[in-house]
Design a protein around this motif. Structure first.
Motif, PDB file in Angstrom:
ATOM      1  N   TYR A 204       0.796  -1.174  -0.024  1.00 45.68           N
ATOM      2  CA  TYR A 204      -0.172  -0.015  -0.189  1.00 45.68           C
ATOM      3  C   TYR A 204       0.983   1.150  -0.002  1.00 45.68           C
ATOM      4  CZ  TYR A 204      -3.586   3.501   1.361  1.00 45.68           C
ATOM      5  OH  TYR A 204      -4.231   4.604   1.534  1.00 45.68           O
ATOM      6  N   SER A 208       2.054   2.591  -7.134  1.00 46.31           N
ATOM      7  CA  SER A 208       1.725   3.431  -7.969  1.00 46.31           C
ATOM      8  C   SER A 208       0.106   3.645  -8.162  1.00 46.31           C
ATOM      9  CB  SER A 208       2.366   2.957  -9.169  1.00 46.31           C
ATOM     10  OG  SER A 208       1.631   1.848  -9.927  1.00 46.31           O
ATOM     11  N   GLU A 209      -0.294   4.715  -9.066  1.00 42.58           N
ATOM     12  CA  GLU A 209      -1.570   4.699  -9.418  1.00 42.58           C
ATOM     13  C   GLU A 209      -2.308   3.456  -9.930  1.00 42.58           C
ATOM     14  OE1 GLU A 209      -4.638   7.631 -11.978  1.00 42.58           O
ATOM     15  OE2 GLU A 209      -2.574   8.032 -11.962  1.00 42.58           O
ATOM     16  N   PHE A 210      -1.635   2.942 -10.735  1.00 45.96           N
ATOM     17  CA  PHE A 210      -2.257   1.358 -11.169  1.00 45.96           C
ATOM     18  C   PHE A 210      -2.183   0.661 -10.199  1.00 45.96           C
ATOM     19  CE2 PHE A 210      -1.477  -2.753 -13.624  1.00 45.96           C
ATOM     20  CZ  PHE A 210      -2.627  -2.633 -14.331  1.00 45.96           C
ATOM     21  N   MET A 212      -2.419   0.873  -7.008  1.00 43.11           N
ATOM     22  CA  MET A 212      -3.564   1.129  -6.038  1.00 43.11           C
ATOM     23  C   MET A 212      -4.743   0.689  -6.625  1.00 43.11           C
ATOM     24  SD  MET A 212      -4.150   2.409  -3.066  1.00 43.11           S
ATOM     25  CE  MET A 212      -2.283   3.149  -2.842  1.00 43.11           C
ATOM     26  N   SER A 213      -5.004   0.646  -7.916  1.00 47.81           N
ATOM     27  CA  SER A 213      -6.161   0.107  -8.655  1.00 47.81           C
ATOM     28  C   SER A 213      -6.217  -1.330  -8.194  1.00 47.81           C
ATOM     29  CB  SER A 213      -6.139   0.628  -9.953  1.00 47.81           C
ATOM     30  OG  SER A 213      -6.410   2.078 -10.101  1.00 47.81           O
TER      31      SER A 213
END
Length: 248
Positions: A204, A208-210, A212-213
């Motif tokens: 966590y 990265s943004e991806f 985190m998705s």
């Protein structure tokens, strides 16, 4: 799932025996003390169980894991790759941080919850049927086997499934014990395993943004799995005889 299954296999027999003793055998004064103790165990933070598992339990159960692997290693789930059963000096690091140890710790965590549910169900067994069993000459165990256990079967199943739901979502205790791997580890005695919750806790902070998705999707899958288990448990308890009221 493997950690949760090991936890349930450990917790259910322990919780069933404790619930039967508290509700059917323990004297009144001792019963109150035991109920308070079980409730207190259910309130202990998971990090405490994790520390207990890392610094105390793990060293104690390594010989047990080695024995199971030596004599039951022909069963694929108990096989430990790279271990030589004939070598008494084989490194114990092959057995540490395993699914087995994590399951034992989680089993001790969910046992008080399962015990509380079973004890409550057992105590609601109809008094008339209890007295009828004694009148027919049944011993106390005979009465338990013919009245209490059949009456509480639905509650036992429901409590087990609620414990399973709790085990599926455990994070900190498992994260402290296991050695995280990124493949499916079917060998429960071998070092290295993973869980969705521990995977989220591990990645966590640096995702990265991806990424985190992906973690959110994994958390959503875990939420759905736990929700289904809990709804199934509630449905079983509600439809069972132990979920209904009694006039006795």
């Amino acid at each position: 799932m493997l950690i949760a299954v090991v936890a349930v296999l450990v917790a259910v027999p322990l919780a069933t025996g404790a619930a039967l003793y508290i509700s059917e055998y323990a004297p009144a004064r001792l019963r109150r003390t035991l109920i308070s103790t079980v409730d207190l165990m259910a309130a202990v933070p998971s990090v405490v169980y994790g520390l207990w598992g890392v610094f105390f339990l793990q060293d104690k159960v390594l010989p047990v894991a080695r024995w199971i692997s030596t004599y039951f290693g022909w069963i694929p789930v108990f096989d430990v790759q790279g271990a030589d059963p004939a070598d008494p000096l084989a490194p114990e690091s092959l057995y540490t941080s395993s699914t087995f140890i994590a399951g034992l710790v989680v089993g001790m965590m969910i046992a008080p919850i399962v015990c509380s549910i079973m004890r409550e169900v057992f105590s609601q067994a109809p008094a008339g049927e209890r007295e009828g069993a004694y009148a027919l000459g049944a011993t106390r165990w005979g009465m338990i086997r013919s009245v209490v256990l059949p009456f509480g079967r639905g509650g036992m199943i429901g409590g087990t499934m609620l414990g399973l739901g709790r085990a599926l979502g455990e994070t900190i205790a498992i994260f402290m014990i296991i050695s995280v791997t990124f493949d499916i580890q079917w060998h429960v005695l071998q070092s290295g395993t993973s869980s969705i919750a521990s995977l989220i806790a591990l990645h966590y902070g640096e995702a990265s943004e991806f990424g985190m998705s992906a973690l959110m999707a994994a958390g959503f899958a875990l939420f759905l799995m736990t929700l289904i288990v809990n709804f199934a448990a509630s449905s079983i308890v509600a439809r069972s005889r132990s979920g209904a009221t009694s006039d006795a």
